[in-house]
Design an enzyme around this catalytic site. Structure first.
Site, PDB file in Angstrom:
ATOM      1  N   GLU A  39      14.406  -1.936 -23.486  1.00 51.15           N
ATOM      2  CA  GLU A  39      13.549  -1.864 -22.299  1.00 51.15           C
ATOM      3  C   GLU A  39      14.323  -2.141 -21.009  1.00 51.15           C
ATOM      4  OE1 GLU A  39      12.683  -3.398 -25.133  1.00 51.15           O
ATOM      5  OE2 GLU A  39      11.045  -2.111 -25.795  1.00 51.15           O
ATOM      6  N   HIS A  91       0.533  -6.490 -28.884  1.00 49.30           N
ATOM      7  CA  HIS A  91       0.134  -5.145 -28.454  1.00 49.30           C
ATOM      8  C   HIS A  91      -1.167  -5.227 -27.668  1.00 49.30           C
ATOM      9  CE1 HIS A  91       2.712  -4.482 -31.987  1.00 49.30           C
ATOM     10  NE2 HIS A  91       3.026  -3.319 -31.459  1.00 49.30           N
ATOM     11  N   ALA A 122       2.982  -2.932 -22.807  1.00 49.46           N
ATOM     12  CA  ALA A 122       3.293  -3.900 -21.750  1.00 49.46           C
ATOM     13  C   ALA A 122       3.860  -5.189 -22.335  1.00 49.46           C
ATOM     14  CB  ALA A 122       2.042  -4.203 -20.925  1.00 49.46           C
ATOM     15  N   ASP A 123       3.474  -5.489 -23.562  1.00 51.45           N
ATOM     16  CA  ASP A 123       3.981  -6.682 -24.241  1.00 51.45           C
ATOM     17  C   ASP A 123       5.509  -6.657 -24.375  1.00 51.45           C
ATOM     18  OD1 ASP A 123       1.157  -7.524 -25.935  1.00 51.45           O
ATOM     19  OD2 ASP A 123       1.430  -5.463 -25.292  1.00 51.45           O
ATOM     20  N   GLN A 158       6.666   1.121 -23.905  1.00 49.32           N
ATOM     21  CA  GLN A 158       5.715   1.540 -24.946  1.00 49.32           C
ATOM     22  C   GLN A 158       4.462   0.678 -24.996  1.00 49.32           C
ATOM     23  OE1 GLN A 158       7.004   1.785 -29.297  1.00 49.32           O
ATOM     24  NE2 GLN A 158       7.103   3.892 -28.541  1.00 49.32           N
ATOM     25  N   LEU A 172      15.720   1.574 -28.271  1.00 43.60           N
ATOM     26  CA  LEU A 172      14.707   0.522 -28.092  1.00 43.60           C
ATOM     27  C   LEU A 172      15.282  -0.566 -27.188  1.00 43.60           C
ATOM     28  CD1 LEU A 172      13.307   0.281 -31.723  1.00 43.60           C
ATOM     29  CD2 LEU A 172      12.801   1.917 -29.925  1.00 43.60           C
ATOM     30  N   GLU A 197      10.658   5.143 -24.945  1.00 43.36           N
ATOM     31  CA  GLU A 197      10.766   5.189 -26.399  1.00 43.36           C
ATOM     32  C   GLU A 197       9.735   6.167 -26.962  1.00 43.36           C
ATOM     33  OE1 GLU A 197      10.173   1.030 -27.121  1.00 43.36           O
ATOM     34  OE2 GLU A 197      11.971   0.519 -25.979  1.00 43.36           O
TER      35      GLU A 197
END
Lengths: 327, 358
Positions: free
Chosen positions: A60, A129, A84-85, A82, A58, A29
């Site tokens: 994943e 984040h 890891a969360d 973008q 968007l 992304e």
């Protein structure tokens, strides 16, 4: 040798590998014109174009799943998640698919993909984040999990990850992107996966850690050195496969082992290191294997006072070293 | 437009299969033979299961017509197959042998897809460009898109066909795959084999629309619903989809309405949740006798040819069963092999452009 920030080293690693291998693509992304939200891929789109630097929706799971298919048909995908969360929608593709394609096909298909993801707290990223996700992946046979701590290692390990025939989760502590600098050679070099390094030698206590915590552990070691406590710092660099030999050699020398990570403690990677030491170096121990880890909250909260309370600091590590040394 | 011919008066016609499909009679008999072989292997697997010789069967009976028709428009060796557990006819069309199918059914060491590691019908075959498949449904849609992306970027002329049931079509991965394939106009075809049931849950509780193909509009690709018991109807739809893919005009969504003639698997009893009328109607939609009758009526399959095919299929299935049953089990010492790459494994080097996996 040039001095580079952590993120510059990653960017150069991506660029150099794309120049070396025409089969390599980058997808994720905002990785194109924008160059990624942290600018890790800045400049790649301008040099390599739409075909090899692909802005994705968007999605994943798609980023990972398409990487798997592209790898099966001859490409070398490097996926960026973008944060890891946000990797969890891709967990099925990573665990059920990427990690076991080689195993389930009895070696007749491979999955040479690299999945990069910024992780970690300390930049006001709050609950979504700032998470540490390494323990989820370290549990899975078929994956490799890399967490560099220096620009030199970041570039060298990234190149090894991209060239590796198996799926590699490459985690970048985002607080290090611009705060950590170091020398990086101009030419070709790699750092092998699966090898820890002793960053500081010492005789009284071993600190086993990785990523940003390596820097904090070195800071803490400096603080306690004046008190006569010589601390050895082992930077794991790769947590799967784990370099057990380097960890055990250090603990057999010092007799004391402190494991430090920002991820919360329960079921965290420190438990694996502690179990390894207990099983393989029990006779050498002169104190309890100790873990210093994040608190039992799902991730770092937003308000500065809460985030500060969440974070591991050099001083917290120094306290843990002193306590263990005095045992 | 691809359904069976109907005259203005509503009376069914039987157009000549050769004229309708453009395929020569011998090729049509090959397609019938493939369907008969898939059916016979499947029936044998049930017998082996019920006699305690294999642990599990997940059946393709009723799905053979759609798969055989679809695959007739593809080119094994060039195209990629992303199968699912009802893809018996498709893997045979792509070059897997009856022996290989049975090696997998028995979980033997020489099972080419997994060396006895996967459940039966979890196909894979690097030599045939059949990608390794798993049990979580729908995940393979994204792999098909990735394969198609690689083909496009490398300038390789190939189509990726991905197959799944209508139950799997509800997974998020399928949405993500179609969206990306639509954006990049990738050479990929999705075949939904809609048999009306996700194990026990009927279509009306799974799907908010009658025909799944209408979803294609959301991905800017053609969507076609076809009678999955009409082999040549499926072929014609796929022929057009392949031409579109190879011309760079992007993906196609095909929904084939098929019938599931057995329970979901050997551990399922479908009389518990399907009515007798429903089951009878389903049996009436068996594509195998339908295609046989179509060829018979056109004079393309006489009694002698039919008997010869039946005898050949019986021999192949007997041979495959005996061969696989006698084959060696995997060595337990290999349990942790191929978790990570070994020197001779695939993927240790990028294959050259145009090349398949080693």
């Amino acid at each position: 040798m040039a001095v580079r920030t952590f993120i510059e080293a990653i960017r150069e690693g991506l660029r150099d590998e794309m120049r070396r291998d025409a089969a390599m693509i980058v997808l994720g992304e905002d990785v194109g014109k924008k160059g990624g939200v942290f600018f890790a891929t800045d400049g790649l789109w301008a040099e390599f174009g739409d075909d090899r630097v692909i802005d994705t929706p968007l999605t994943e799971s798609m980023i990972v799943g398409v990487s798997i298919g592209a790898a099966a048909n001859g490409l070398r995908p490097v996926a960026e998640i973008q944060f890891a969360d946000f990797i969890f929608p891709a967990m099925n593709q990573i665990i059920s698919e990427a990690a076991r394609i080689r195993y389930r096909s009895n070696g007749t298909f491979g999955c040479p993909i690299t999945i990069r993801a910024p992780f970690g707290a300390g930049v006001h990223g709050a609950l979504y984040h700032s998470q540490s996700v390494e323990a989820f992946f370290a549990h899975v046979p078929g994956l490799k999990v890399v967490i560099p701590s220096t620009p030199y290692d970041a570039k060298g390990l990234l190149r090894s990850a991209i060239r590796d025939p198996d799926p590699v989760i490459y985690l970048e502590h985002k607080k290090m992107y611009r705060s950590v600098r170091g020398e990086v050679p101009d030419g070709e070099y790699t750092v092998p996966l699966g090898r820890a390094t002793v960053t500081r030698e010492g005789s009284r206590v071993t600190v086993v850690t990785y990523g940003l915590m390596v820097h904090y552990a070195l800071d803490a070691a400096e603080r306690v050195a004046g008190e006569g406590i010589e601390t050895e710092v082992v930077d794991l660099r790769t947590i799967r496969p784990l370099d057990a030999a380097t960890v055990l050699a250090s603990v057999r020398k010092t007799g004391k082992c402190l494991v430090v990570h920002e991820d919360n403690r329960f079921g965290g990677f420190g438990a694996e290191v502690a179990a390894l030491v207990a099983e393989e170096a029990f006779d050498y121990l002169d104190g309890p294997v100790t873990r210093l880890a994040g608190p039992e909250s799902p991730a770092a909260p937003y308000a500065s006072v809460l985030e500060d309370a969440f974070l591991i600091t050099p001083e917290k590590i120094a306290v843990a070293i002193r306590t263990l040394a005095a045992y | 437009m691809y359904s069976r011919g109907v005259t203005n008066s509503g009376a069914p016609t039987m157009p000549d299969p050769v004229a309708r499909s453009g395929l020569p009679a011998a090729r049509l008999r090959e397609i019938y033979r493939l369907m008969a072989l898939a059916r016979a292997l499947d029936e044998r697997a049930w017998i082996l299961n019920r006699s305690g010789r294999v642990h599990f069967v997940i059946s393709a009976q009723g799905h053979e017509g759609a798969e055989a028709g679809i695959c007739a428009a593809l080119t094994p060796g060039r195209d990629w197959l992303l199968p699912y557990y009802r893809s018996m006819a498709a893997v045979l069309a792509f070059g897997m042998t009856p022996r290989e199918v049975m090696l997998q059914q028995f979980g033997r060491a020489d099972d080419p897809g997994s060396g006895g590691r996967q459940m039966p019908a979890h196909y894979g075959g690097a030599a045939h460009r059949i990608f390794s498949s798993s049990s979580p449904v729908g995940t393979q849609a994204l792999h098909a898109v990735g394969i198609a992306l690689a083909a496009k970027l490398r300038g390789e002329s190939a189509v990726a066909i991905v197959m799944m049931g209508e139950g799997a079509s509800n997974q998020g991965d399928v949405h993500e795959a179609l969206n990306f394939a639509g954006i990049h106009r990738l050479p990929m075809v999705l075949l939904i084999e809609n048999n009306g049931y996700a194990i026990s849950v009927p279509a009306e509780k799974q799907i908010a629309v009658r025909d799944l193909a209408v979803r294609a509009a959301g991905y800017n690709m053609p969507g076609v619903t076809v009678d999955g018991t009409d082999v040549l109807g499926c072929y014609l739809v796929m022929r057009e989809a392949v031409a579109r893919a190879l011309a760079g005009d992007g993906p196609t969504f095909i929904e084939a309405k098929v019938t599931r003639l057995t329970g979901h698997s050997s551990d399922d009893q479908q009389t518990k949740y399907r009515t007798a009328d429903d089951l009878a109607e389903g049996r009436g939609r068996d594509p195998l006798p339908a295609f046989r009758d179509e060829l018979r009526a056109a004079g393309l399959l006489d009694a002698a040819a039919e008997a010869a095919i039946a005898a050949e299929v019986r021999g192949l299935v007997d041979d495959a069963t005996d061969f696989a049953e006698a084959a060696a089990d995997p060595d337990p010492a290999t349990l942790t092999r191929h978790v990570y790459a070994e020197p001779d494994d695939a993927g240790t080097l990028s294959p050259p452009p145009g090349g398949g996996p080693s």
